[in-house]
Motif scaffolding. Structure first.
Motif, PDB file in Angstrom:
ATOM      1  N   ILE A 185       0.843  -1.195   0.000  1.00 24.90           N
ATOM      2  CA  ILE A 185       0.000   0.000   0.000  1.00 24.90           C
ATOM      3  C   ILE A 185       0.879   1.247   0.000  1.00 24.90           C
ATOM      4  O   ILE A 185       0.627   2.211  -0.747  1.00 24.90           O
ATOM      5  CB  ILE A 185      -0.937  -0.004   1.228  1.00 24.90           C
ATOM      6  N   SER A 186       1.929   1.244   0.831  1.00 29.18           N
ATOM      7  CA  SER A 186       2.842   2.382   0.884  1.00 29.18           C
ATOM      8  C   SER A 186       3.573   2.566  -0.440  1.00 29.18           C
ATOM      9  O   SER A 186       3.771   3.693  -0.906  1.00 29.18           O
ATOM     10  CB  SER A 186       3.846   2.179   2.021  1.00 29.18           C
TER      11      SER A 186
ATOM     12  N   HIS B  72       1.281   4.107  -2.868  1.00 29.82           N
ATOM     13  CA  HIS B  72       1.117   5.525  -2.561  1.00 29.82           C
ATOM     14  C   HIS B  72       2.261   6.330  -3.151  1.00 29.82           C
ATOM     15  O   HIS B  72       2.057   7.418  -3.729  1.00 29.82           O
ATOM     16  CB  HIS B  72       1.038   5.732  -1.045  1.00 29.82           C
TER      17      HIS B  72
ATOM     18  N   THR C  46      -3.701  -2.534  -6.430  1.00 29.76           N
ATOM     19  CA  THR C  46      -3.498  -1.360  -7.280  1.00 29.76           C
ATOM     20  C   THR C  46      -4.835  -0.695  -7.579  1.00 29.76           C
ATOM     21  O   THR C  46      -4.959   0.542  -7.538  1.00 29.76           O
ATOM     22  CB  THR C  46      -2.803  -1.762  -8.583  1.00 29.76           C
TER      23      THR C  46
ATOM     24  N   TRP D 281      -7.587  -0.787  -5.761  1.00 33.34           N
ATOM     25  CA  TRP D 281      -8.154  -0.142  -4.574  1.00 33.34           C
ATOM     26  C   TRP D 281      -7.427   1.155  -4.243  1.00 33.34           C
ATOM     27  O   TRP D 281      -8.051   2.186  -3.965  1.00 33.34           O
ATOM     28  CB  TRP D 281      -8.104  -1.083  -3.371  1.00 33.34           C
ATOM     29  N   VAL D 282      -6.077   1.147  -4.266  1.00 31.30           N
ATOM     30  CA  VAL D 282      -5.312   2.346  -3.915  1.00 31.30           C
ATOM     31  C   VAL D 282      -5.603   3.468  -4.899  1.00 31.30           C
ATOM     32  O   VAL D 282      -5.836   4.618  -4.491  1.00 31.30           O
ATOM     33  CB  VAL D 282      -3.803   2.030  -3.872  1.00 31.30           C
ATOM     34  N   SER D 283      -5.608   3.167  -6.196  1.00 30.33           N
ATOM     35  CA  SER D 283      -5.849   4.229  -7.172  1.00 30.33           C
ATOM     36  C   SER D 283      -7.266   4.775  -7.051  1.00 30.33           C
ATOM     37  O   SER D 283      -7.495   5.985  -7.178  1.00 30.33           O
ATOM     38  CB  SER D 283      -5.579   3.722  -8.592  1.00 30.33           C
TER      39      SER D 283
ATOM     40  N   TYR E  50      -9.074   4.761  -4.209  1.00 27.79           N
ATOM     41  CA  TYR E  50      -9.127   5.538  -2.964  1.00 27.79           C
ATOM     42  C   TYR E  50      -8.514   6.921  -3.163  1.00 27.79           C
ATOM     43  O   TYR E  50      -9.088   7.945  -2.760  1.00 27.79           O
ATOM     44  CB  TYR E  50      -8.399   4.789  -1.845  1.00 27.79           C
TER      45      TYR E  50
ATOM     46  N   ARG F 269      -5.063  12.598   1.026  1.00 28.79           N
ATOM     47  CA  ARG F 269      -4.318  11.623   0.225  1.00 28.79           C
ATOM     48  C   ARG F 269      -2.960  11.297   0.849  1.00 28.79           C
ATOM     49  O   ARG F 269      -2.107  10.707   0.200  1.00 28.79           O
ATOM     50  CB  ARG F 269      -4.142  12.148  -1.198  1.00 28.79           C
TER      51      ARG F 269
ATOM     52  N   LEU G  70      -4.091   6.845   4.125  1.00 25.32           N
ATOM     53  CA  LEU G  70      -4.235   5.689   3.234  1.00 25.32           C
ATOM     54  C   LEU G  70      -4.039   4.386   4.009  1.00 25.32           C
ATOM     55  O   LEU G  70      -4.795   3.417   3.832  1.00 25.32           O
ATOM     56  CB  LEU G  70      -3.224   5.780   2.090  1.00 25.32           C
TER      57      LEU G  70
ATOM     58  N   ALA H 247      -6.574   1.379   4.626  1.00 23.93           N
ATOM     59  CA  ALA H 247      -6.241   0.003   4.262  1.00 23.93           C
ATOM     60  C   ALA H 247      -6.563  -0.953   5.399  1.00 23.93           C
ATOM     61  O   ALA H 247      -6.944  -2.109   5.166  1.00 23.93           O
ATOM     62  CB  ALA H 247      -4.763  -0.096   3.886  1.00 23.93           C
TER      63      ALA H 247
END
Length: 996
Positions: free
Chosen positions: A506-507, A510, A533, A535-537, A539, A546, A551, A555
């Motif tokens: 996740i980091s 980011h 990828t 989910w992060v994009s 979010y 942000r 984040l 998560a």
């Protein structure tokens, strides 16, 4: 008289008088050593050394000599280099005077007051001794402790003038009459090098020889001169009067004379250890008996027996291996002849002589048993000794224990002992009741054998530049340390490693996408082929905040289904998984909730997301169309890799089946694995023995199918149709119904029956590819995709392993299966504690110390002190990740599976310390067979302390135990009174602040 005659007589008289005077002076010097005493005392005063701060260039270490090798002096330069490479620095080191350096440089042995006995000492953080080894073990403390009978016997045999008080300045290193005999015998030795001649050795020079000369031997006149000069200078270190030096020589000789080695005991040095090792005689008792006047015949016989043993060992020093091992009868005869000689000279009484002559030396049959060692008591000490082996490059604990070395450790001795005492009582039903360790998901004293449960505890304290091991204990009375030496299924503790990998991804995402504008993020989301990828994009495209902390928090609130109904293709097959508590089956918990209650299925699905993320990256690296485009050239490489890997796997199994069998036995075994049908057996035989004749083929077929209708015509057709040259390897495997590589291996073993596994693998490279030729056809895309996904998954787990290894995972690989998320890849309690140390330190990885300072060769010209040199740690996790993980682990203690330890520890002001941790229960099975059960709790206490506590039962009996991770959690709670004083100890008094 003639002219000038009187002058000639006068000159002659003067010369005679001068010569007489010189002779008289020389005679007096040989008797009194008055000239040597003055010169050597003055010279000895210049041979000095001292210890000063920092590294020294003014030190010369010995390179040979049994004494220097045994005490580790020859190894100090190598040890210093290894330690400085490992983060230690020289705090203090000896400096020798230029004169002493020159003396050694020009061939002398370093002269100082040498130690008779030395060994390894380990101290705890408070300076108390945890462990001390001393060799020789049995020694005389001083001259007065030696029975006069022993002194007189030694001097009669070796050095009769040594203690003569007439001339107090006498040089004990030289007896001129014996030296003259040695000089006169040199020509004979030059003519016949093997000839033994009377030696010029005194006790002083013998000590120099067996301590410092190469291999403890005198190789020639030059070496003898080195011994004599060194012994002479050493004798005058205390001044011109050598009375006390000569007494010290007697004691040193008796304490250190080499008496070869005994299997099971090791090197034997000195009379005390010699009596015990070779005769089983207690040294203290022997000295008491030799001092006393016997009161009856039994006492007289015992005194005579011990005296003869002492005499024999003093004589055996000349050729110890010959006399003590090879020819003990000749040693008995030699002792008898000396008994007669000693009595004739009045050194012993006739009664003692006669009694000793009537006794034959009786050697002990077995080597002395080592002292009883409690591995429970010594577990932490042994871990440190083992660590020292690697730090110093020493090959064995035997050698390490004989080093002149003191090591200061990080252990807290009093707390360690209290912990050992508690662990030792955990097999008592009443005691576990008082600790609250009996009950549901704990122990049942009525059904469980409490002696089978092994507990281990490790507690660390975080320092500014290192983590310090304060407690390392278990109740396993064997050398194995389950904290650091075992591979255990630690169950759900793997969820902690999985969570960190999840948050790292996740980091990473980011960092990759956090700066992109929202429209571009939506495009990334649409194109993403993995869930993380996507989910992060998504979010980031919608979130107001942000930042990374927001984040990561989000998560932790992602939800994963806990349903066990799904089938997962992983590890090359289809698998299903279950939750520990079926009440969770219908839930869709958040990541935080899943960790809190340790629910399996969410972490299986989390691991799938992690794997898919790395698979997507691998596919992207291969052009992005690896799975969609059959023409992608990277597919061929993956398929060849799969063929090689799976083919090797099958060959390994087949080799185990056929290893050690003769060619006929291998063929016979293969035949039993083929259905008894003519065309199958024919193909098998002709594949293995393609050059066989029709007659051999006929005999094989009729032996295997005695009731078959096998006419000569039928057999001839089979022989022609199923020859090896008619079918490729894959076809022959299909016809016979066995794996093609099994056919190949049995054929290979016909000519190479002793082939090793590695040779088989090397020789079969082409055949492995041929066996899977069907897979390379473009029409097999679905089968190809399945196998490529297997390899991509394996590559993903290699990347996961790299991430875990960076954080201290102890093994070389992971099981390539989602089950790794719940413990299938095993772990070690000590490695989990290292991970917790990184979490507590905000992502900084620092060394773990058990040894903080090493003090070599105290009081010698080789002295050196090395201490840990603090350096900045390595950042391996971001602070944002560790803060997120700590918060989640705190929730496990506050609200989850470890809530029983909540509030167990308090700060000095009485307020409860924040605690966090992760529980895990491992039920290790092989098929239906139970192998072990393990429960672990890895934890932190406040911001300074962290560790692990584990309960483990090995073997099939583990099936009777139902404990879970509640057991170690309850034990930690019960141990709070033991650990609390350590926690309350102020930081200012800790070892970490001693200037390191």
């Amino acid at each position: 008289m003639g002219r000038f005659g009187w002058e000639r007589w006068l000159i002659g008289g003067v010369l005679v008088a001068a010569a007489s005077g010189i002779g008289w002076v020389g005679y007096q010097e040989m008797q009194t050593s008055w000239l040597q005493a003055g010169v050597l005392t003055k010279y000895g005063e210049t041979l000095t050394y001292g210890v000063d701060q920092g590294a020294s260039a003014l030190v010369k270490y010995p390179t040979q000599g049994p004494y220097n090798e045994r005490l580790g002096y020859t190894e100090i330069p190598k040890a210093i280099k290894g330690l400085t490479d490992e983060g230690f620095r020289i705090e203090q080191q000896a400096r020798t005077s230029p004169e002493l350096a020159d003396f050694v440089e020009y061939g002398g042995f370093a002269v100082f007051r040498e130690k008779t006995r030395a060994g390894l000492t380990l101290k705890d953080r408070n300076g108390s001794i945890l462990y001390a080894a001393r060799y020789p073990e049995r020694v005389y403390d001083d001259f007065d402790s030696v029975p006069p009978l022993v002194v007189n016997t030694l001097l009669f045999i070796e050095n009769r003038e040594l203690l003569d008080p007439t001339f107090p300045k006498r040089n004990p290193a030289v007896e001129w009459d014996r030296f003259a005999l040695a000089i006169l015998g040199l020509p004979a030795q030059w003519i016949n090098p093997g000839m033994r001649i009377p030696g010029g050795s005194t006790l002083a020079t013998q000590i120099e020889k067996y301590r410092h000369s190469p291999d403890g031997q005198t190789s020639g006149a030059t070496e003898k001169l080195r011994q004599m000069i060194s012994a002479s200078v050493r004798a005058y270190l205390d001044g011109q009067d050598t009375t006390f030096a000569r007494r010290r020589i007697v004691v040193d000789y008796l304490n250190s004379t080499p008496l070869t080695a005994r299997l099971g005991f090791g090197e034997v040095n000195g009379l005390g250890d010699g009596l015990w090792a070779w005769y089983g005689t207690d040294f203290k008792d022997a000295n008491a008996i030799l001092r006393q006047t016997p009161q009856n015949s039994l006492e007289a016989m015992r005194r005579a027996e011990i005296y003869k043993q002492v005499l024999s060992l003093l004589l055996a020093q000349r050729r110890p291996t010959h006399y003590l091992i090879a020819d003990r009868n000749s040693l008995n005869d030699l002792a008898d002849s000396h008994l007669r000689l000693l009595a004739s000279q009045g050194s012993i009484s006739d009664e003692l002589r006669d009694a000793a002559l009537g006794i034959k030396l009786r050697f002990r049959n077995d080597a002395p048993l080592p002292p009883s060692i409690s591995f429970v008591e010594q577990k932490a000490v042994n871990a440190i000794r083992t660590r020292l082996l690697g730090m110093l490059g020493v090959p064995s604990l035997y050698q390490l224990d004989r080093f002149d070395l003191t090591a200061e450790t990080s252990l807290d001795g009093p707390t360690q002992q209290r912990m050992v005492d508690v662990l030792a009582k955990l097999n008592e039903p009443g005691f576990i009741e008082t600790l609250g360790m009996a009950g549901f998901r704990l122990l049942d004293a009525g059904k469980n054998d409490l002696h089978k449960v092994i507990y281990s505890v490790m507690l660390y304290e975080r320092g500014p530049s290192a983590n310090y091991v304060r407690i390392q204990a278990d109740n396993l009375d064997r050398p194995l340390d389950i904290n650091e030496g075992a591979k255990l299924d630690l169950g759900s503790t793997a969820k902690l490693r999985t969570l960190i990998t999840y948050l790292e991804i996740i980091s990473e995402l980011h960092g990759r996408y956090g700066h992109l504008p929202r429209p571009q993020l939506r495009s990334v989301s649409l194109d993403a082929t993995d869930n993380l990828t996507r989910w992060v994009s998504t979010y980031l495209s919608d979130a107001a905040d942000r930042g990374l902390p927001a984040l990561l928090a989000a998560a932790m609130e992602r939800r994963y289904s806990a349903s066990p109904g799904e089938r997962f293709f992983t590890g090359g097959g289809v698998h299903t998984f279950v939750n520990f508590d079926d009440k969770d089956n219908g839930s869709i918990p958040t990541v935080t909730e899943s960790l809190r209650s340790s629910i399996n299925l969410p972490f299986i699905r989390m691991m799938r997301d992690i794997v898919q993320y790395y698979v997507a990256e691998g596919a992207e690296d291969a052009g992005g169309t690896l799975l969609s485009d059959p023409a992608n050239p990277a597919r061929q490489a993956y398929l060849e890799q799969f063929a090689d890997k799976e083919g090797s796997h099958f060959l390994n199994g087949f080799h185990s089946d056929y290893r050690g069998k003769s060619p006929d036995e291998a063929l016979a075994l293969l035949a039993t694995r083929v259905r008894p049908v003519p065309h199958r057996l024919a193909t098998a035989f002709l594949s293995v023995r393609p050059k066989a004749s029709l007659a051999e083929f006929t005999r094989f077929m009729r032996d295997r199918l005695p009731k078959g209708d096998l006419s000569d015509q039928v057999l001839e057709r089979l022989f022609e149709k199923y020859g090896k040259d008619k079918w490729n390897l894959a076809d022959r495997g299909y016809i016979t119904g066995v794996h093609p590589l099994q056919l190949w291996l049995v054929e290979y073993l016909q000519d190479h029956p002793d082939a090793k596994r590695s040779e088989v693998i090397m020789a079969s490279a082409d055949e492995r590819q041929e066996t899977y030729s069907w897979l390379f056809k473009t029409s097999r895309k679905q089968a190809q995709d399945t196998r490529i996904r297997i390899l991509l998954e394996a590559e993903a787990f290699q990347r996961i392993h790299k991430s875990w290894a960076r954080l201290g995972y102890p093994f070389d690989s992971l099981t390539p299966s989602y089950a790794t998320a719940i413990g299938s890849s095993a772990d070690r309690p000590g490695a989990l504690a290292d991970l917790m140390g990184v979490i507590v330190s905000d992502g900084i990885k620092v060394p773990t110390l058990r040894v903080e300072r090493l003090h070599f060769a105290t009081g010698t010209p080789y002295e050196a002190v090395l201490g840990f040199d603090p350096k900045p740690g390595e950042r391996v996790l971001t602070p944002e990740i560790t803060q997120t993980v700590r918060k989640a682990l705190q929730d496990v203690v506050e609200n989850g599976t470890a809530r029983r330890v909540r509030g167990a520890f308090t700060a000095s002001d009485g307020q409860p310390l924040i605690m966090g941790g992760k529980t895990g229960t491992g039920d290790h099975r092989y098929g239906d067979r139970v192998m072990a059960r393990t429960a672990t709790f890895v934890f932190y206490i406040g911001d300074r302390f962290f560790g692990t506590i584990t309960a483990h039962v090995a073997g099939p009996e583990a099936a009777r135990y139902k404990f879970t991770s509640a057991l170690p959690a309850q034990l930690l709670k019960s141990l709070a009174p033991v650990i609390q004083p350590l926690i309350e100890r102020p930081v200012a008094t800790q070892t970490v602040d001693r200037g390191h």
